[in-house]
Design a protein around this motif. Structure first.
Motif, PDB file in Angstrom:
ATOM      1  N   HIS A  45      -9.400  -4.803  -6.183  1.00  0.00           N
ATOM      2  CA  HIS A  45      -9.125  -4.038  -7.391  1.00  0.00           C
ATOM      3  C   HIS A  45      -8.021  -3.013  -7.130  1.00  0.00           C
ATOM      4  O   HIS A  45      -7.597  -2.813  -5.985  1.00  0.00           O
ATOM      5  CB  HIS A  45     -10.400  -3.361  -7.914  1.00  0.00           C
ATOM      6  N   ASP A  46      -7.566  -2.374  -8.192  1.00  0.00           N
ATOM      7  CA  ASP A  46      -6.395  -1.487  -8.113  1.00  0.00           C
ATOM      8  C   ASP A  46      -6.550  -0.359  -7.107  1.00  0.00           C
ATOM      9  O   ASP A  46      -5.641  -0.072  -6.327  1.00  0.00           O
ATOM     10  CB  ASP A  46      -6.095  -0.884  -9.495  1.00  0.00           C
TER      11      ASP A  46
ATOM     12  N   THR B  29      -4.228   0.299  -3.810  1.00  0.00           N
ATOM     13  CA  THR B  29      -3.498   1.557  -3.588  1.00  0.00           C
ATOM     14  C   THR B  29      -3.836   2.128  -2.213  1.00  0.00           C
ATOM     15  O   THR B  29      -2.949   2.587  -1.478  1.00  0.00           O
ATOM     16  CB  THR B  29      -3.842   2.576  -4.695  1.00  0.00           C
TER      17      THR B  29
ATOM     18  N   ARG C 232      -3.068  -8.456  -2.816  1.00  0.00           N
ATOM     19  CA  ARG C 232      -3.379  -7.873  -4.124  1.00  0.00           C
ATOM     20  C   ARG C 232      -4.436  -8.683  -4.869  1.00  0.00           C
ATOM     21  O   ARG C 232      -5.286  -8.114  -5.567  1.00  0.00           O
ATOM     22  CB  ARG C 232      -2.083  -7.792  -4.955  1.00  0.00           C
TER      23      ARG C 232
END
Length: 198
Positions: free
Chosen positions: A19-20, A24, A15
């Motif tokens: 980035h997000d 995901t 993580r």
């Protein structure tokens, strides 16, 4: 030597690298890889782990990846080719040196998840296809690849690689030799894509 002792610690390390949206995607690939591994008889634990790690260096600066690749004598065609490919090769190096991943099957699955190669192992195919079909992906033709992946892993991979090459050609970008070799290998083993089961 491993620097993590459980899944939560590993995911925290992963993580921190991205980035997000990329994280995901990473979770989606890991889940898809596990499901494909169960379906086709690959090791689901290795598939999931490779899924978590496949984009470890994806968000790193290109100059940092370049340094790693040069230090490890990567081939000139890689260094002079599309920078989009670097993260897979750099990632295989970094997860070994920094995270203590020593399993050659996992390292190879990470290294070739973007380009493919001739003679891919089952685990390599699983991770490569999972990267294309994970639920967050949305591009023309993805549903057809998803449907094929339920029935014939090689057909799904050939279709995915063929689509990638077509996209690159339309954009007048180079096709990395390993990708063409991977596609040709799949086709020569089973005939044209229409000759696959599905």
């Amino acid at each position: 030597m491993k620097v993590w002792s459980n899944r939560e610690e590993l995911l925290a390390l992963v993580r921190a690298q991205m980035h997000d949206k990329r994280y995901t995607h990473t979770l989606g690939v890991a889940d898809s890889a596990r499901k494909l591994a169960v379906r086709y008889g690959a090791d689901p634990e290795k598939a999931e782990l490779a899924g978590y790690l496949h984009d470890y260096c994806k968000c790193w600066p290109v100059d940092k990846m370049f340094e790693i690749l040069v230090r490890h004598d990567m081939p000139t065609d890689l260094l002079e080719g599309e920078k989009e490919l670097w993260h897979a090769f750099a990632g295989a190096i970094v997860i070994q040196t920094d995270l203590g991943i020593m399993d050659p099957e996992i390292l190879q699955a990470v290294r070739y998840h973007t380009t493919g190669r001739a003679g891919m192992t089952l685990l390599e195919k699983v991770v490569c296809v999972a990267d294309y079909i994970e639920p967050n992906r949305n591009f023309p033709g993805v549903e057809q690849i998803r449907e094929l992946a339920e029935k014939d892993l090689d057909a799904a991979l050939a279709l995915a690689l063929g689509g990638t090459m077509q996209f690159l050609i339309e954009k007048q970008k180079t096709v990395f030799p390993l990708t063409l070799l991977a596609y040709n290998d799949l086709i020569s083993r089973k005939g044209r894509v229409g000759g696959f089961n599905g």
